[in-house]
Scaffold this active site. Structure first.
Site, PDB file in Angstrom:
ATOM      1  N   CYS A   1       1.439  -1.101  -0.062  1.00 43.86           N
ATOM      2  CA  CYS A   1      -0.136   0.347   0.025  1.00 43.86           C
ATOM      3  C   CYS A   1       1.261   1.097   0.425  1.00 43.86           C
ATOM      4  O   CYS A   1       0.512   2.441  -0.330  1.00 43.86           O
ATOM      5  CB  CYS A   1      -1.175   0.083   1.448  1.00 43.86           C
ATOM      6  SG  CYS A   1      -1.499  -0.796   1.050  1.00 43.86           S
TER       7      CYS A   1
ATOM      8  N   ASP B   1      10.785  -5.456  -9.258  1.00 47.18           N
ATOM      9  CA  ASP B   1      11.292  -5.518  -7.783  1.00 47.18           C
ATOM     10  C   ASP B   1      12.813  -5.105  -7.120  1.00 47.18           C
ATOM     11  O   ASP B   1      13.533  -5.328  -7.958  1.00 47.18           O
ATOM     12  CB  ASP B   1      11.068  -6.926  -8.230  1.00 47.18           C
ATOM     13  CG  ASP B   1      11.024  -7.819  -6.896  1.00 47.18           C
ATOM     14  OD1 ASP B   1       9.805  -8.596  -6.994  1.00 47.18           O
ATOM     15  OD2 ASP B   1      11.710  -8.646  -5.832  1.00 47.18           O
TER      16      ASP B   1
ATOM     17  N   HIS C   1      -6.095  -2.894  -1.770  1.00 51.02           N
ATOM     18  CA  HIS C   1      -5.975  -3.795  -0.887  1.00 51.02           C
ATOM     19  C   HIS C   1      -6.305  -5.033  -0.729  1.00 51.02           C
ATOM     20  O   HIS C   1      -7.713  -5.573   0.110  1.00 51.02           O
ATOM     21  CB  HIS C   1      -5.119  -3.630   0.937  1.00 51.02           C
ATOM     22  CG  HIS C   1      -4.515  -4.237   1.474  1.00 51.02           C
ATOM     23  ND1 HIS C   1      -3.211  -4.603   1.792  1.00 51.02           N
ATOM     24  CD2 HIS C   1      -4.983  -5.058   2.171  1.00 51.02           C
ATOM     25  CE1 HIS C   1      -3.234  -5.049   2.439  1.00 51.02           C
ATOM     26  NE2 HIS C   1      -3.862  -5.897   3.253  1.00 51.02           N
TER      27      HIS C   1
ATOM     28  N   ASN D   1       2.605 -15.107  -7.131  1.00 46.20           N
ATOM     29  CA  ASN D   1       2.194 -16.610  -5.495  1.00 46.20           C
ATOM     30  C   ASN D   1       1.233 -16.511  -4.593  1.00 46.20           C
ATOM     31  O   ASN D   1       0.901 -15.796  -4.366  1.00 46.20           O
ATOM     32  CB  ASN D   1       3.264 -16.160  -5.035  1.00 46.20           C
ATOM     33  CG  ASN D   1       4.712 -16.594  -5.788  1.00 46.20           C
ATOM     34  OD1 ASN D   1       4.866 -17.397  -6.641  1.00 46.20           O
ATOM     35  ND2 ASN D   1       6.019 -15.450  -6.292  1.00 46.20           N
TER      36      ASN D   1
ATOM     37  N   HIS E   1       0.006  -7.965  -0.002  1.00 50.92           N
ATOM     38  CA  HIS E   1      -0.753  -7.127  -1.134  1.00 50.92           C
ATOM     39  C   HIS E   1      -0.307  -8.313  -2.240  1.00 50.92           C
ATOM     40  O   HIS E   1       0.431  -7.754  -2.549  1.00 50.92           O
ATOM     41  CB  HIS E   1      -0.511  -6.125  -0.840  1.00 50.92           C
ATOM     42  CG  HIS E   1      -1.154  -5.187  -1.426  1.00 50.92           C
ATOM     43  ND1 HIS E   1      -1.129  -3.697  -1.290  1.00 50.92           N
ATOM     44  CD2 HIS E   1      -1.295  -4.662  -2.290  1.00 50.92           C
ATOM     45  CE1 HIS E   1      -2.637  -3.056  -2.260  1.00 50.92           C
ATOM     46  NE2 HIS E   1      -1.767  -3.695  -3.112  1.00 50.92           N
TER      47      HIS E   1
ATOM     48  N   HIS F   1      -0.019  -9.498  -5.649  1.00 49.51           N
ATOM     49  CA  HIS F   1       0.690  -8.676  -7.130  1.00 49.51           C
ATOM     50  C   HIS F   1       1.195  -9.783  -7.681  1.00 49.51           C
ATOM     51  O   HIS F   1       0.981 -10.675  -7.635  1.00 49.51           O
ATOM     52  CB  HIS F   1       2.278  -8.062  -6.483  1.00 49.51           C
ATOM     53  CG  HIS F   1       2.380  -9.137  -5.616  1.00 49.51           C
ATOM     54  ND1 HIS F   1       2.385  -9.131  -3.827  1.00 49.51           N
ATOM     55  CD2 HIS F   1       3.577  -9.538  -5.726  1.00 49.51           C
ATOM     56  CE1 HIS F   1       3.563 -10.506  -3.678  1.00 49.51           C
ATOM     57  NE2 HIS F   1       4.189 -10.794  -4.938  1.00 49.51           N
TER      58      HIS F   1
ATOM     59  N   HIS G   1       4.240 -10.510 -10.440  1.00 51.41           N
ATOM     60  CA  HIS G   1       5.678 -10.439 -11.139  1.00 51.41           C
ATOM     61  C   HIS G   1       5.370 -10.770 -12.861  1.00 51.41           C
ATOM     62  O   HIS G   1       4.592 -11.223 -13.149  1.00 51.41           O
ATOM     63  CB  HIS G   1       6.132 -11.518 -10.533  1.00 51.41           C
ATOM     64  CG  HIS G   1       6.652 -11.905  -9.424  1.00 51.41           C
ATOM     65  ND1 HIS G   1       7.923 -11.234  -8.965  1.00 51.41           N
ATOM     66  CD2 HIS G   1       5.413 -12.476  -8.240  1.00 51.41           C
ATOM     67  CE1 HIS G   1       7.099 -11.795  -7.568  1.00 51.41           C
ATOM     68  NE2 HIS G   1       5.903 -12.398  -7.000  1.00 51.41           N
TER      69      HIS G   1
HETATM   70  P1  5GP Z   1       6.165 -12.544  -3.328  1.00 46.56           P
HETATM   71  O1  5GP Z   1       7.770 -12.831  -2.796  1.00 46.56           O
HETATM   72  O2  5GP Z   1       5.467 -11.926  -2.231  1.00 46.56           O
HETATM   73  O3  5GP Z   1       5.199 -12.946  -4.489  1.00 46.56           O
HETATM   74  O4  5GP Z   1       6.897 -10.960  -4.211  1.00 46.56           O
HETATM   75  C1  5GP Z   1       7.568 -10.455  -3.281  1.00 46.56           C
HETATM   76  C2  5GP Z   1       8.448  -9.588  -4.145  1.00 46.56           C
HETATM   77  O5  5GP Z   1       8.673  -7.885  -3.718  1.00 46.56           O
HETATM   78  C3  5GP Z   1       9.762  -9.600  -3.981  1.00 46.56           C
HETATM   79  O6  5GP Z   1      10.695 -10.314  -5.370  1.00 46.56           O
HETATM   80  C4  5GP Z   1      10.798  -9.206  -3.789  1.00 46.56           C
HETATM   81  O7  5GP Z   1      11.955  -8.985  -3.938  1.00 46.56           O
HETATM   82  C5  5GP Z   1       9.690  -7.918  -3.573  1.00 46.56           C
HETATM   83  N1  5GP Z   1      10.157  -6.958  -2.537  1.00 46.56           N
HETATM   84  C6  5GP Z   1      10.390  -6.658  -0.750  1.00 46.56           C
HETATM   85  N2  5GP Z   1      10.092  -5.243  -0.595  1.00 46.56           N
HETATM   86  C7  5GP Z   1      10.524  -4.745  -1.329  1.00 46.56           C
HETATM   87  C8  5GP Z   1       9.815  -3.385  -1.543  1.00 46.56           C
HETATM   88  O8  5GP Z   1      10.796  -2.466  -1.084  1.00 46.56           O
HETATM   89  N3  5GP Z   1      10.124  -2.517  -3.085  1.00 46.56           N
HETATM   90  C9  5GP Z   1      10.125  -3.594  -3.649  1.00 46.56           C
HETATM   91  N4  5GP Z   1      10.360  -2.249  -5.179  1.00 46.56           N
HETATM   92  N5  5GP Z   1      10.349  -4.844  -3.976  1.00 46.56           N
HETATM   93  C10 5GP Z   1       9.782  -5.431  -2.714  1.00 46.56           C
HETATM   94 ZN    ZN Z   2      -2.059  -3.598   0.926  1.00 46.45          ZN
END
Ligand code: 5GP
Ligand code: ZN
Length: 109
Positions: free
Chosen positions: A8, A28, A44, A83, A94, A96, A98
């Site tokens: 958020c 990322d 959210h 994921n 939250h 998202h 990729h």
């Molecule tokens: P998930 O593992 O939940 O599918 O993906 C979370 C992603 O967020 C990961 O690939 C991680 O590298 C990325 N990430 C975590 N913290 C931050 C941040 O503060 N800024 C950005 N731009 N990406 C983040």
């Molecule tokens: Zn959020």
């Protein structure tokens, strides 16, 4: 907006590659591909399991935003990954998307 949610916060103030219509694309922080972006909706919703919380038109616009972001980056072939849950590699609760293009180092998560 959830005040203790990282994404958020990132939607509100991050460095956006693109932002329109309730969606933002950011790089990322720990890229697993030559191009590795995250698409973050303003709304959210914790996980893809709850994607039904999006109004129909917003869910469609979210998909179009993902596709249009990839197109604008010049990607033709790429991966879109969501994921779902800790067992599915989700670390930020939250929803998202990729977008991974070019040389990849395995799947994110
Ligand atoms: P998930 O593992 O939940 O599918 O993906 C979370 C992603 O967020 C990961 O690939 C991680 O590298 C990325 N990430 C975590 N913290 C931050 C941040 O503060 N800024 C950005 N731009 N990406 C983040
Ligand atoms: Zn959020």
């Amino acid at each position: 907006m959830s005040s203790d949610c990282l994404f958020c916060g990132l939607y509100a103030e991050g460095e956006h590659v693109r932002k329109a219509d309730g969606f933002a694309a950011v790089k990322d922080i720990n890229p697993r591909a030559e191009t590795h972006l995250l698409v973050i909706p303003e709304r959210h919703v914790e996980t893809f399991r709850d994607v039904g919380e999006f109004p129909d038109d917003e869910a469609k616009r979210m998909l179009l935003f993902v596709a249009e972001t990839a197109r604008q980056l010049g990607l033709e072939d790429y991966r879109v990954v969501v994921n779902v849950g800790p067992g599915g590699g989700q670390t930020i609760f939250h929803l998202h998307w990729h977008i991974l293009g070019g040389q990849m180092q395995g799947l994110p998560g």
